[in-house]
Design a protein around this motif. Sequence first.
Motif, PDB file in Angstrom:
ATOM      1  N   LEU A   1       0.864  -1.161   0.000  1.00 46.17           N
ATOM      2  CA  LEU A   1       0.000   0.000   0.000  1.00 46.17           C
ATOM      3  C   LEU A   1       0.904   1.216   0.000  1.00 46.17           C
ATOM      4  CD1 LEU A   1      -3.091   0.652   0.495  1.00 46.17           C
ATOM      5  CD2 LEU A   1      -2.390   1.125   2.815  1.00 46.17           C
ATOM      6  N   ILE A   2       0.710   2.103  -0.950  1.00 45.33           N
ATOM      7  CA  ILE A   2       1.549   3.298  -1.017  1.00 45.33           C
ATOM      8  C   ILE A   2       0.656   4.524  -0.984  1.00 45.33           C
ATOM      9  CG2 ILE A   2       3.254   4.554  -2.397  1.00 45.33           C
ATOM     10  CD1 ILE A   2       4.122   1.858  -3.559  1.00 45.33           C
ATOM     11  N   GLU A   3       0.882   5.383  -0.011  1.00 40.85           N
ATOM     12  CA  GLU A   3       0.111   6.623   0.087  1.00 40.85           C
ATOM     13  C   GLU A   3       0.957   7.780  -0.414  1.00 40.85           C
ATOM     14  OE1 GLU A   3      -3.026   5.760   3.731  1.00 40.85           O
ATOM     15  OE2 GLU A   3      -1.487   7.294   3.962  1.00 40.85           O
ATOM     16  N   LEU A   4       0.430   8.471  -1.409  1.00 42.27           N
ATOM     17  CA  LEU A   4       1.156   9.583  -2.012  1.00 42.27           C
ATOM     18  C   LEU A   4       0.479  10.895  -1.639  1.00 42.27           C
ATOM     19  CD1 LEU A   4       1.280   7.887  -5.492  1.00 42.27           C
ATOM     20  CD2 LEU A   4       3.319   8.335  -4.167  1.00 42.27           C
ATOM     21  N   ASP A   5       1.286  11.852  -1.236  1.00 44.94           N
ATOM     22  CA  ASP A   5       0.808  13.198  -0.936  1.00 44.94           C
ATOM     23  C   ASP A   5       1.092  14.038  -2.175  1.00 44.94           C
ATOM     24  OD1 ASP A   5      -0.281  15.067   0.672  1.00 44.94           O
ATOM     25  OD2 ASP A   5       1.120  14.713   2.338  1.00 44.94           O
ATOM     26  N   LEU A   6       0.044  14.436  -2.883  1.00 44.47           N
ATOM     27  CA  LEU A   6       0.245  15.102  -4.172  1.00 44.47           C
ATOM     28  C   LEU A   6      -0.046  16.594  -4.081  1.00 44.47           C
ATOM     29  CD1 LEU A   6      -1.583  12.430  -6.348  1.00 44.47           C
ATOM     30  CD2 LEU A   6       0.887  12.716  -6.139  1.00 44.47           C
ATOM     31  N   GLU A   7       0.693  17.362  -4.860  1.00 44.63           N
ATOM     32  CA  GLU A   7       0.443  18.808  -4.898  1.00 44.63           C
ATOM     33  C   GLU A   7      -0.689  19.137  -5.870  1.00 44.63           C
ATOM     34  OE1 GLU A   7       4.348  20.268  -5.718  1.00 44.63           O
ATOM     35  OE2 GLU A   7       5.024  19.832  -3.677  1.00 44.63           O
TER      36      GLU A   7
ATOM     37  N   MET B   1       2.939   6.603 -12.644  1.00 42.57           N
ATOM     38  CA  MET B   1       3.962   6.244 -11.647  1.00 42.57           C
ATOM     39  C   MET B   1       3.953   4.729 -11.394  1.00 42.57           C
ATOM     40  SD  MET B   1       3.460   9.164  -8.740  1.00 42.57           S
ATOM     41  CE  MET B   1       3.161  10.874  -9.191  1.00 42.57           C
TER      42      MET B   1
END
Lengths: 79, 79
Positions: A41-47, A61
């Motif tokens: 599980l990968i949590e990405l914080d995106l702008e 990605m």
Amino acid sequence: MKARVTIMLKDGVLDPQGEAIRHALGGLGHQGVAGVRQGKLIELDLESTDPETAKVEVARMCEGLLANTVIEKYSVEIV
Amino acid sequence: MKARVTIMLKDGVLDPQGEAIRHALGGLGHQGVAGVRQGKLIELDLESTDPETAKVEVARMCEGLLANTVIEKYSVEIV
């Protein structure tokens, strides 16, 4: 904006890590576990602020780095 | 019945693997990723038929084996 990427081995691909967990659970007395599959599980914080653009970008990605699409399947969820 | 267990590092616990992913994404030209956290996803195939009992049992598995509750948080979802 946050994106949550779920990466699992494709159905039919052997999962020795999951099998090891199943075995260990049995050894600890947890009966009734018929199968275990382990994934990432990968949590990405995106702008980015647009969910649609973000989803496309995160899929890129996954294809390029996060998942091995030969043996893994992924799903992207914008949260 | 299937149970999905999500295991992530607690907030504030350093995540070098997530940081490595963020760095690699930057190197591949994916800008706009402010942060990455990596966790585990475990899918359990249970013989139990009662969702409430299953949830309690899976929580016990997490406490005993699947998660390191000193640094990790988990959530259980019956699907």
